[in-house]
Design a protein around this motif. Sequence first.
Motif: not given
Length: 289
Positions: A95, A99, A112, A115, A118, A130, A132-133
Motif C-alpha cells: 500500500e 501511494k 486504486h 485503496a 487498504h 473505509s 473513503e477508500q
Amino acid sequence: METGKLIRAIRKNKNLKSKDVYKNILTRPAISRFESGKSDTTAEKLFQILRNMNITLEEFYFQYNGNAENDDFLTIDAYTEAYYAKDLSKLADLEREAKIRYEETANIKFLHYAATIHLFQRKLTYQPISGEQFSIIRNYLVACETWGYYEVVLFTNSLDFFSADLIDALYPTVKLKMTEFNRIRRYKNELFSLVSNILVLYLEKNDADKSAYYYAELESAVSNSDNRMYEHAILLFFKELIALIRDKKEDTHKLQQMLQMFDFLEMKRISKQCSSLLADVRRNNAEAF
C-alpha cells in the motif's frame, strides 16, 4: 530501445527482408529513418508491420519492456498472494509503495491499488470498511461509461466490498465485456474467475438461489476456458456446496474428498480457500436452525 530499432532487431533475427515487412507500408527512406530510431510511425502501420513479421502485439510489448513481466500483473499477484497469506506486513508495504508511485506518476491505477490493498487489510483485521477508500474505486467504476480490461479486473478484485444489488446490476455489462476479452488468449479464463468470485460471495451468505444462478453462469464460462480440469473440479465442489445449503445436510464426505484431491494436485491455495468456504457454509447452516 526505440520502436524502430527493436523492429529492425526482430526482423534481422527472423531473417526477414525489408521489402517483405514494409511492403505498401513505408517507403525505403522512411524505413531507414524508422529503423535507425530517427522517426516513428503510426499505430496502424505498426500493427501491419508486426503482422507481416508474424509477431503478436503482446510479444512485441514484452520485448519492448526488456522481457520484463507486466508490472500490473506483478502488483496484482503480489497483493492477492499477500491477502490470501494474511500477510499484513506485506500488504502495508505494498500500500505504501502504491501511494508513492501515485505521487510520482499521478497515474490513477496506483491510487486504486492503494485503496484495494487498504480495504483488504481492514477485512483481514475485521475493521469496518473505509468508505473513503471504497468510494475511490466505486466512484471510478460507476462513472466509467466504457469498461476495459483494467476496469473489469478492478471490479473483480474489489467484489467483497460491493453490495449484492450493485454486483447483480453490474454483472450483465461486465459479462458482455469479459466475453469480448475471451477472444484474447491471455484473458481467456478471466470470466470464469470473475463468476467464481461472485458465486463465492453468495455461498458465504448461504444464498442458494443466487448461488444456483451464478453456478449456471459458471458452467457456461467453462466451455470457453483453457483450464478445463481445474475448473470442472471447482464446479463439482460448488455444486456440492449448493446442495449442502439447500438440503441443510451434514454429509460432507464428497466435499472432503475434493479437498484431498486439490491437495494431491498441489493446488494448496485453492484447497485452503475451499476448506474455509466449506467451514463458512457449515457454520451458517448450523446457525439457521
